[in-house]
Write a protein that holds these residues in place. Sequence first.
Motif, PDB file in Angstrom:
ATOM      1  N   PHE A  11      79.740  41.664 126.935  1.00 11.04           N
ATOM      2  CA  PHE A  11      78.341  42.059 126.742  1.00 11.04           C
ATOM      3  C   PHE A  11      78.257  43.352 125.925  1.00 11.04           C
ATOM      4  O   PHE A  11      77.516  43.459 124.949  1.00 11.04           O
ATOM      5  CB  PHE A  11      77.669  42.230 128.110  1.00 11.04           C
ATOM      6  CG  PHE A  11      76.387  43.013 128.086  1.00 11.04           C
ATOM      7  CD1 PHE A  11      75.222  42.461 127.574  1.00 11.04           C
ATOM      8  CD2 PHE A  11      76.342  44.311 128.574  1.00 11.04           C
ATOM      9  CE1 PHE A  11      74.036  43.187 127.545  1.00 11.04           C
ATOM     10  CE2 PHE A  11      75.166  45.051 128.551  1.00 11.04           C
ATOM     11  CZ  PHE A  11      74.006  44.473 128.034  1.00 11.04           C
ATOM     12  N   LYS A  14      79.578  42.876 122.285  1.00 10.66           N
ATOM     13  CA  LYS A  14      78.612  42.276 121.360  1.00 10.66           C
ATOM     14  C   LYS A  14      77.505  43.266 120.991  1.00 10.66           C
ATOM     15  O   LYS A  14      77.014  43.249 119.861  1.00 10.66           O
ATOM     16  CB  LYS A  14      78.008  41.008 121.962  1.00 10.66           C
ATOM     17  CG  LYS A  14      77.187  40.225 120.939  1.00 10.66           C
ATOM     18  CD  LYS A  14      76.816  38.843 121.423  1.00 10.66           C
ATOM     19  CE  LYS A  14      76.051  38.090 120.341  1.00 10.66           C
ATOM     20  NZ  LYS A  14      75.656  36.735 120.754  1.00 10.66           N
ATOM     21  N   ASN A  49      74.516  34.822 115.046  1.00 11.53           N
ATOM     22  CA  ASN A  49      73.946  34.891 116.400  1.00 11.53           C
ATOM     23  C   ASN A  49      73.888  36.348 116.866  1.00 11.53           C
ATOM     24  O   ASN A  49      74.575  36.746 117.806  1.00 11.53           O
ATOM     25  CB  ASN A  49      74.754  34.039 117.387  1.00 11.53           C
ATOM     26  CG  ASN A  49      76.165  34.592 117.619  1.00 11.53           C
ATOM     27  OD1 ASN A  49      76.726  35.255 116.749  1.00 11.53           O
ATOM     28  ND2 ASN A  49      76.722  34.333 118.785  1.00 11.53           N
ATOM     29  N   TYR A  51      73.038  39.915 118.591  1.00 10.41           N
ATOM     30  CA  TYR A  51      72.663  40.232 119.973  1.00 10.41           C
ATOM     31  C   TYR A  51      71.144  40.378 120.089  1.00 10.41           C
ATOM     32  O   TYR A  51      70.491  40.982 119.239  1.00 10.41           O
ATOM     33  CB  TYR A  51      73.324  41.537 120.441  1.00 10.41           C
ATOM     34  CG  TYR A  51      72.819  41.957 121.804  1.00 10.41           C
ATOM     35  CD1 TYR A  51      73.373  41.409 122.952  1.00 10.41           C
ATOM     36  CD2 TYR A  51      71.754  42.843 121.928  1.00 10.41           C
ATOM     37  CE1 TYR A  51      72.885  41.742 124.203  1.00 10.41           C
ATOM     38  CE2 TYR A  51      71.254  43.178 123.175  1.00 10.41           C
ATOM     39  CZ  TYR A  51      71.824  42.633 124.318  1.00 10.41           C
ATOM     40  OH  TYR A  51      71.328  42.950 125.543  1.00 10.41           O
ATOM     41  N   ASP A  55      69.987  37.627 125.727  1.00  8.13           N
ATOM     42  CA  ASP A  55      71.339  37.294 126.183  1.00  8.13           C
ATOM     43  C   ASP A  55      71.505  37.751 127.627  1.00  8.13           C
ATOM     44  O   ASP A  55      71.711  38.932 127.895  1.00  8.13           O
ATOM     45  CB  ASP A  55      72.390  37.976 125.294  1.00  8.13           C
ATOM     46  CG  ASP A  55      72.500  37.337 123.921  1.00  8.13           C
ATOM     47  OD1 ASP A  55      72.296  36.122 123.838  1.00  8.13           O
ATOM     48  OD2 ASP A  55      72.773  38.054 122.957  1.00  8.13           O
ATOM     49  N   SER A  62      74.269  31.852 127.454  1.00  4.32           N
ATOM     50  CA  SER A  62      74.341  33.010 126.562  1.00  4.32           C
ATOM     51  C   SER A  62      75.720  33.062 125.904  1.00  4.32           C
ATOM     52  O   SER A  62      76.741  32.886 126.562  1.00  4.32           O
ATOM     53  CB  SER A  62      74.084  34.304 127.333  1.00  4.32           C
ATOM     54  OG  SER A  62      72.746  34.362 127.765  1.00  4.32           O
ATOM     55  N   PHE A  64      78.401  35.264 124.055  1.00  2.90           N
ATOM     56  CA  PHE A  64      78.787  36.645 123.794  1.00  2.90           C
ATOM     57  C   PHE A  64      79.892  36.747 122.743  1.00  2.90           C
ATOM     58  O   PHE A  64      80.399  37.822 122.482  1.00  2.90           O
ATOM     59  CB  PHE A  64      79.184  37.342 125.099  1.00  2.90           C
ATOM     60  CG  PHE A  64      78.001  37.591 125.994  1.00  2.90           C
ATOM     61  CD1 PHE A  64      77.169  38.676 125.772  1.00  2.90           C
ATOM     62  CD2 PHE A  64      77.689  36.723 127.014  1.00  2.90           C
ATOM     63  CE1 PHE A  64      76.052  38.894 126.561  1.00  2.90           C
ATOM     64  CE2 PHE A  64      76.582  36.934 127.814  1.00  2.90           C
ATOM     65  CZ  PHE A  64      75.751  38.023 127.590  1.00  2.90           C
ATOM     66  N   ARG A 220      77.126  41.613 134.259  1.00  2.00           N
ATOM     67  CA  ARG A 220      78.084  40.821 133.499  1.00  2.00           C
ATOM     68  C   ARG A 220      79.509  41.004 134.031  1.00  2.00           C
ATOM     69  O   ARG A 220      80.287  40.052 134.133  1.00  2.00           O
ATOM     70  CB  ARG A 220      78.034  41.220 132.024  1.00  2.00           C
ATOM     71  CG  ARG A 220      78.965  40.430 131.116  1.00  2.00           C
ATOM     72  CD  ARG A 220      78.622  38.963 131.077  1.00  2.00           C
ATOM     73  NE  ARG A 220      79.500  38.215 130.193  1.00  2.00           N
ATOM     74  CZ  ARG A 220      79.550  36.894 130.133  1.00  2.00           C
ATOM     75  NH1 ARG A 220      78.769  36.165 130.908  1.00  2.00           N
ATOM     76  NH2 ARG A 220      80.380  36.279 129.288  1.00  2.00           N
TER      77      ARG A 220
END
Length: 278
Positions: A11, A14, A49, A51, A55, A62, A64, A220
Amino acid sequence: MPDLLNPRNDFVFKRIFGSEENKDVLLAFLNRTFAESGDPPLTEIVLLNPYTDKDAPRDKQSIFDIWAKTDEGKLINVEMQLFNKYDIEKRTLFYWSKRYSSQLQEGQPYTELKKCVTINILNFSFIKNDRYHNVFHLREDHTGIELSDDIEVHVVELSKLDDQSVPTGEGLVNWLLFLKGIDKSNWEVLTMNEPTLKKAMDTLEFLSQDREARRRYEERQKYLHDEASMIEWATKKGKAEGAMEIARNMLALGLEVPIIAKASGLSEAVVQSLKSNL
């Protein structure tokens, strides 16, 4: 100041490398990665794609990973893997093939297919050598002739880096030491080698102080730990069940209990219990 978040959390990774405002950070990182495999530098990339706040840390839908495309149409997939999910080589090829084949619409010729590059950054060791950066292509065994340049897989293993030794020059290792979590007292040296790293560090510090980002990070992190625990449990369960099946088969062949125990890894008491229940 709160503790820094772990940049290896996908997380956070990204947010640092896969957002539109940090596209220059990703470009610099990719150029250092490709330089080690002899590729020319990229001048521009498009995030496929980027962030967004949609997400969700615990949402399986989602993504990542970071998906990008170069000016020439080459596709790049960057994935951070904190825990070993096993069968990584098959998983890598499976997702590479999906990205590669998804380029063609019905009726289009194969000439439309562009090169796909996968970069796996691992927080564990996988390749049986001492290199922290391995690059794979599709080549003939004896002559080294390349069948196609369309497949390229990078495996970067952070666990093989000596985090006590600070590099004296530019290169990919500076970025990897930052990701591995080198002591902040060495950040200045890393940014002297790689000036764009400063923006990545600033982003990490900002996220570490942002209450919402920290909440999503912890969510996460919990999801990743839970997933790793389930995989470990399933693996151990599978091994145990496999050992029991081996023992039953050997008993059916009439082998002695001590021999079966040694071959299966089970205790003699467990093998004897299986024998009694046959």
